[in-house]
Design a protein around this motif. Structure first.
Motif, PDB file in Angstrom:
ATOM      1  N   THR A 221       0.839  -1.291   0.522  1.00 23.35           N
ATOM      2  CA  THR A 221       0.402  -0.117  -0.139  1.00 23.35           C
ATOM      3  C   THR A 221       0.957   1.150  -0.081  1.00 23.35           C
ATOM      4  O   THR A 221       1.815   1.372   1.112  1.00 23.35           O
ATOM      5  CB  THR A 221      -1.266   0.392   1.343  1.00 23.35           C
ATOM      6  N   TRP A 222       0.177   2.473  -0.723  1.00 24.56           N
ATOM      7  CA  TRP A 222       1.617   3.882  -1.180  1.00 24.56           C
ATOM      8  C   TRP A 222       1.012   4.508  -0.741  1.00 24.56           C
ATOM      9  O   TRP A 222      -0.342   5.095  -0.397  1.00 24.56           O
ATOM     10  CB  TRP A 222       2.001   3.255  -2.667  1.00 24.56           C
ATOM     11  N   VAL A 223       1.720   4.977  -0.673  1.00 22.45           N
ATOM     12  CA  VAL A 223       1.229   6.817   0.423  1.00 22.45           C
ATOM     13  C   VAL A 223       2.377   7.687  -0.592  1.00 22.45           C
ATOM     14  O   VAL A 223       3.839   7.419  -0.209  1.00 22.45           O
ATOM     15  CB  VAL A 223       1.691   6.331   1.620  1.00 22.45           C
ATOM     16  N   THR A 224       1.036   8.598  -0.930  1.00 20.06           N
ATOM     17  CA  THR A 224       1.551   9.660  -1.699  1.00 20.06           C
ATOM     18  C   THR A 224       1.691  10.698  -1.022  1.00 20.06           C
ATOM     19  O   THR A 224       0.327  11.113  -0.441  1.00 20.06           O
ATOM     20  CB  THR A 224       1.640  10.006  -2.825  1.00 20.06           C
ATOM     21  N   PHE A 225       2.486  11.392  -0.767  1.00 21.29           N
ATOM     22  CA  PHE A 225       1.919  13.586   0.395  1.00 21.29           C
ATOM     23  C   PHE A 225       2.348  13.877  -0.885  1.00 21.29           C
ATOM     24  O   PHE A 225       3.115  13.801  -1.443  1.00 21.29           O
ATOM     25  CB  PHE A 225       3.375  13.017   1.890  1.00 21.29           C
ATOM     26  N   THR A 226       1.469  14.836  -1.084  1.00 24.64           N
ATOM     27  CA  THR A 226       1.224  16.490  -1.592  1.00 24.64           C
ATOM     28  C   THR A 226       1.243  17.428  -0.632  1.00 24.64           C
ATOM     29  O   THR A 226       0.892  17.452   0.224  1.00 24.64           O
ATOM     30  CB  THR A 226       0.036  15.991  -2.902  1.00 24.64           C
ATOM     31  N   ASN A 227       1.570  18.720  -1.264  1.00 26.70           N
ATOM     32  CA  ASN A 227       0.933  20.252  -0.841  1.00 26.70           C
ATOM     33  C   ASN A 227      -0.612  20.474  -1.333  1.00 26.70           C
ATOM     34  O   ASN A 227      -1.311  21.776  -0.042  1.00 26.70           O
ATOM     35  CB  ASN A 227       1.880  20.776  -1.416  1.00 26.70           C
ATOM     36  N   GLY A 228      -1.488  20.247  -1.943  1.00 28.83           N
ATOM     37  CA  GLY A 228      -2.524  20.392  -2.197  1.00 28.83           C
ATOM     38  C   GLY A 228      -3.375  18.799  -2.347  1.00 28.83           C
ATOM     39  O   GLY A 228      -3.278  18.514  -1.227  1.00 28.83           O
ATOM     40  N   ASN A 229      -4.074  19.557  -2.951  1.00 32.28           N
ATOM     41  CA  ASN A 229      -5.717  17.889  -3.292  1.00 32.28           C
ATOM     42  C   ASN A 229      -4.650  17.098  -3.653  1.00 32.28           C
ATOM     43  O   ASN A 229      -4.539  16.259  -4.509  1.00 32.28           O
ATOM     44  CB  ASN A 229      -6.547  18.351  -4.261  1.00 32.28           C
ATOM     45  N   PRO A 230      -5.232  15.468  -2.926  1.00 29.31           N
ATOM     46  CA  PRO A 230      -4.257  14.549  -2.620  1.00 29.31           C
ATOM     47  C   PRO A 230      -5.212  13.559  -3.867  1.00 29.31           C
ATOM     48  O   PRO A 230      -4.330  12.781  -4.586  1.00 29.31           O
ATOM     49  CB  PRO A 230      -4.565  13.769  -1.558  1.00 29.31           C
ATOM     50  N   LEU A 231      -6.562  13.716  -4.444  1.00 29.68           N
ATOM     51  CA  LEU A 231      -6.944  12.932  -5.303  1.00 29.68           C
ATOM     52  C   LEU A 231      -5.851  13.259  -6.747  1.00 29.68           C
ATOM     53  O   LEU A 231      -6.618  13.034  -8.383  1.00 29.68           O
ATOM     54  CB  LEU A 231      -8.838  12.582  -5.230  1.00 29.68           C
ATOM     55  N   ALA A 232      -6.147  15.115  -7.403  1.00 30.46           N
ATOM     56  CA  ALA A 232      -4.806  14.986  -8.080  1.00 30.46           C
ATOM     57  C   ALA A 232      -3.795  13.810  -8.322  1.00 30.46           C
ATOM     58  O   ALA A 232      -3.645  14.204  -9.653  1.00 30.46           O
ATOM     59  CB  ALA A 232      -4.006  16.397  -8.463  1.00 30.46           C
ATOM     60  N   LEU A 233      -3.249  13.281  -7.802  1.00 26.40           N
ATOM     61  CA  LEU A 233      -2.314  12.527  -8.217  1.00 26.40           C
ATOM     62  C   LEU A 233      -2.934  11.196  -8.639  1.00 26.40           C
ATOM     63  O   LEU A 233      -1.721  10.741  -9.369  1.00 26.40           O
ATOM     64  CB  LEU A 233      -1.598  12.221  -6.504  1.00 26.40           C
ATOM     65  N   VAL A 234      -3.891  10.741  -8.902  1.00 28.40           N
ATOM     66  CA  VAL A 234      -4.875   9.774  -8.813  1.00 28.40           C
ATOM     67  C   VAL A 234      -4.606   9.548 -10.545  1.00 28.40           C
ATOM     68  O   VAL A 234      -3.742   8.242 -10.649  1.00 28.40           O
ATOM     69  CB  VAL A 234      -5.804  10.157  -9.196  1.00 28.40           C
ATOM     70  N   PRO A 235      -4.732  10.442 -11.313  1.00 33.22           N
ATOM     71  CA  PRO A 235      -4.321   9.941 -12.818  1.00 33.22           C
ATOM     72  C   PRO A 235      -2.743  10.145 -12.484  1.00 33.22           C
ATOM     73  O   PRO A 235      -2.548   9.331 -13.662  1.00 33.22           O
ATOM     74  CB  PRO A 235      -4.925  11.892 -13.726  1.00 33.22           C
ATOM     75  N   ILE A 236      -1.737  11.200 -12.322  1.00 30.90           N
ATOM     76  CA  ILE A 236      -0.713  10.542 -12.271  1.00 30.90           C
ATOM     77  C   ILE A 236       0.148   9.184 -11.724  1.00 30.90           C
ATOM     78  O   ILE A 236       0.984   8.904 -12.665  1.00 30.90           O
ATOM     79  CB  ILE A 236       0.294  11.265 -10.954  1.00 30.90           C
ATOM     80  N   VAL A 237      -0.115   8.697 -10.837  1.00 33.05           N
ATOM     81  CA  VAL A 237       0.005   7.283 -10.830  1.00 33.05           C
ATOM     82  C   VAL A 237      -0.679   6.457 -11.405  1.00 33.05           C
ATOM     83  O   VAL A 237       0.783   5.439 -12.083  1.00 33.05           O
ATOM     84  CB  VAL A 237      -0.856   7.079  -9.237  1.00 33.05           C
ATOM     85  N   GLN A 238      -1.806   6.507 -11.968  1.00 38.22           N
ATOM     86  CA  GLN A 238      -2.453   5.563 -12.884  1.00 38.22           C
ATOM     87  C   GLN A 238      -0.989   5.374 -14.076  1.00 38.22           C
ATOM     88  O   GLN A 238      -1.217   4.699 -15.028  1.00 38.22           O
ATOM     89  CB  GLN A 238      -3.335   5.933 -12.925  1.00 38.22           C
ATOM     90  N   ARG A 239      -0.476   7.139 -14.767  1.00 32.53           N
ATOM     91  CA  ARG A 239       0.180   7.035 -16.168  1.00 32.53           C
ATOM     92  C   ARG A 239       1.448   5.832 -15.890  1.00 32.53           C
ATOM     93  O   ARG A 239       1.659   5.450 -16.298  1.00 32.53           O
ATOM     94  CB  ARG A 239       0.204   7.737 -16.427  1.00 32.53           C
ATOM     95  N   HIS A 240       1.850   6.304 -14.798  1.00 35.62           N
ATOM     96  CA  HIS A 240       3.187   5.761 -14.544  1.00 35.62           C
ATOM     97  C   HIS A 240       2.964   4.205 -14.089  1.00 35.62           C
ATOM     98  O   HIS A 240       3.983   3.533 -14.893  1.00 35.62           O
ATOM     99  CB  HIS A 240       3.793   6.067 -12.988  1.00 35.62           C
ATOM    100  N   VAL A 241       1.983   3.870 -13.617  1.00 37.40           N
ATOM    101  CA  VAL A 241       1.987   2.379 -13.378  1.00 37.40           C
ATOM    102  C   VAL A 241       1.310   1.429 -14.575  1.00 37.40           C
ATOM    103  O   VAL A 241       1.823   0.861 -15.230  1.00 37.40           O
ATOM    104  CB  VAL A 241       0.484   1.896 -11.995  1.00 37.40           C
ATOM    105  N   ARG A 242       0.788   2.099 -15.837  1.00 43.65           N
ATOM    106  CA  ARG A 242       0.414   1.737 -17.065  1.00 43.65           C
ATOM    107  C   ARG A 242       2.035   1.408 -17.621  1.00 43.65           C
ATOM    108  O   ARG A 242       1.836   0.527 -18.576  1.00 43.65           O
ATOM    109  CB  ARG A 242      -0.642   2.643 -17.554  1.00 43.65           C
ATOM    110  N   GLU A 243       2.661   2.899 -17.407  1.00 37.82           N
ATOM    111  CA  GLU A 243       4.075   2.577 -18.249  1.00 37.82           C
ATOM    112  C   GLU A 243       4.678   1.830 -18.192  1.00 37.82           C
ATOM    113  O   GLU A 243       5.470   1.004 -18.637  1.00 37.82           O
ATOM    114  CB  GLU A 243       4.799   4.224 -18.410  1.00 37.82           C
ATOM    115  N   ILE A 244       4.740   0.595 -16.724  1.00 37.19           N
ATOM    116  CA  ILE A 244       5.383   0.194 -16.168  1.00 37.19           C
ATOM    117  C   ILE A 244       4.887  -1.579 -16.663  1.00 37.19           C
ATOM    118  O   ILE A 244       5.261  -2.480 -16.432  1.00 37.19           O
ATOM    119  CB  ILE A 244       6.064   0.574 -14.316  1.00 37.19           C
ATOM    120  N   ASP A 245       3.958  -1.774 -16.327  1.00 35.44           N
ATOM    121  CA  ASP A 245       3.310  -2.375 -16.334  1.00 35.44           C
ATOM    122  C   ASP A 245       1.468  -2.499 -17.151  1.00 35.44           C
ATOM    123  O   ASP A 245       0.713  -2.008 -15.783  1.00 35.44           O
ATOM    124  CB  ASP A 245       3.136  -3.363 -15.105  1.00 35.44           C
ATOM    125  N   ALA A 246       1.341  -2.568 -17.897  1.00 34.93           N
ATOM    126  CA  ALA A 246      -0.299  -1.772 -17.853  1.00 34.93           C
ATOM    127  C   ALA A 246      -1.244  -2.968 -17.850  1.00 34.93           C
ATOM    128  O   ALA A 246      -2.654  -2.452 -17.818  1.00 34.93           O
ATOM    129  CB  ALA A 246      -0.040  -2.164 -19.916  1.00 34.93           C
TER     130      ALA A 246
END
Length: 338
Positions: A221-246
């Motif tokens: 389970t990953w925890v990502t800390f941001t200065n703004g709205n944490p839900l804004a990280l969802v598409p960023i995380v999804q993109r990186h996971v997809r690029e490593i393993d679709a």
């Protein structure tokens, strides 16, 4: 006579109703206050501006430790490089969720007495920046570092509860501990503040944080800390996971604040119901008392009329009626609060 018996019965009913209502209200108030105290306890971690998600690696495509370490290492490197992400880390057993495991341990040079009970701890395999990502506090020594690898000295960071329980009156730093089913000793390099793993109400048990490089994990389970709205990280995380393993999905995508709220959800519902019942009881008692008093006054209407005719002042009559009600309420409160 029968009239005085009836009056005594009515008097007793009003007193009993007030007593029971005050009892329920006080009980509800105390329980709500204790819940408030539970909520205000420090959890040992920070929950604001944090997104959590879980990734499990299927054994067919990730058959061994090196494959899992490569995937998780690449994901962590990519996410740490994102400008919106301040810190990121993964753990096999996330806090406040009830996910847990416990294992027997051996503390080097510790004499175990017959009354000591089993020597156990909860293993917490984590990536090197996990403790920073959840805002855990290092009390002594250091946290885990990227330099803690398979090839380096096996290390452990323990919580304060474990340090006090197994090394009372001494520093745990530099001491060694191992799991009963492993030959490998781990050196304690740091002590971290207690984290309320099982929820804000549950007691804290001894915990050992170890780098995932030295303790295999195929689901984190990953925890990502941001200065703004944490839900804004969802598409960023999804993109990186997809690029490593679709083919890898994300599980349990939610904010850390939601995780913390869910951990007290059942208790919160109980509190809400209790408060609703207490208010209903108060309303019913008020209606009941009003009804009985109104009935008593209507029965005494002729008597009141005679007294007014004979020159009694309305305010005096009113004072007498209200005074009787106040006496009944006061007796009921005294019994209920007592």
């Amino acid at each position: 006579g029968p009239v005085s018996m009836k009056r005594a019965l009515r008097f007793g009913l009003i007193v009993a109703e007030v007593a029971l209502t005050s009892l329920l209200l006080v009980g509800a108030g105390l329980t709500l206050r204790s819940f408030q105290a539970v909520l205000s306890q420090p959890a040992g971690i920070e929950t604001d501006n944090r997104l959590t998600f879980r990734i499990g690696l299927p054994g067919m495509r990730y058959p061994d430790r090196p494959a899992a370490l490569r995937f998780f290492g690449e994901l962590e490197r990519r996410l740490a490089g994102e400008p919106l992400i301040q810190s990121v880390g993964g753990t096999m057993l996330p806090p406040l969720t009830g996910m847990d495991g416990r294992r027997g341990i051996i503390v080097e040079n510790r004499e175990v007495g017959p009354d000591d009970g089993p020597t156990r701890a909860h293993p917490r395999p984590v990536t090197s920046h996990y403790l920073q990502a959840v805002g855990a506090r290092i009390r002594e020594g250091r946290g885990l570092l990227p330099s803690d690898t398979e090839a380096s000295l096996p290390v452990a960071v323990i919580n304060e509860t474990m340090a006090k329980r197994y090394w009372p009156g001494a520093s745990a730093l530099g001491k060694r501990v191992r799991f009963t089913d492993q030959e490998m000793w781990r050196e304690v390099v740091g002590i971290v503040g207690d984290v309320k793993h099982w929820g804000l109400e549950a007691p804290v048990n001894p915990e050992i944080y170890m780098p995932t490089t030295q303790f295999p994990a195929f689901a984190l389970t990953w925890v990502t800390f941001t200065n703004g709205n944490p839900l804004a990280l969802v598409p960023i995380v999804q993109r990186h996971v997809r690029e490593i393993d679709a083919n890898l999905p994300l599980f349990q995508v939610r904010t850390m604040e939601d995780v913390a709220a869910e951990s007290v959800e059942r208790r919160r519902w109980t509190m809400t119901l209790l408060a609703i019942f207490a208010v209903l009881a108060l309303a019913l008692a008020a209606a009941g008392i009003y009804g009985v008093m109104s009935h008593l006054v209507s029965l005494r209407t002729p008597e009141i009329g005679v007294r007014l005719t004979l020159g009694a002042r309305p305010i005096a009559v009113m004072r007498q009626v209200l005074g009787e009600g106040a006496i009944q309420a006061a007796i009921g409160l005294a019994i209920g609060l007592g």
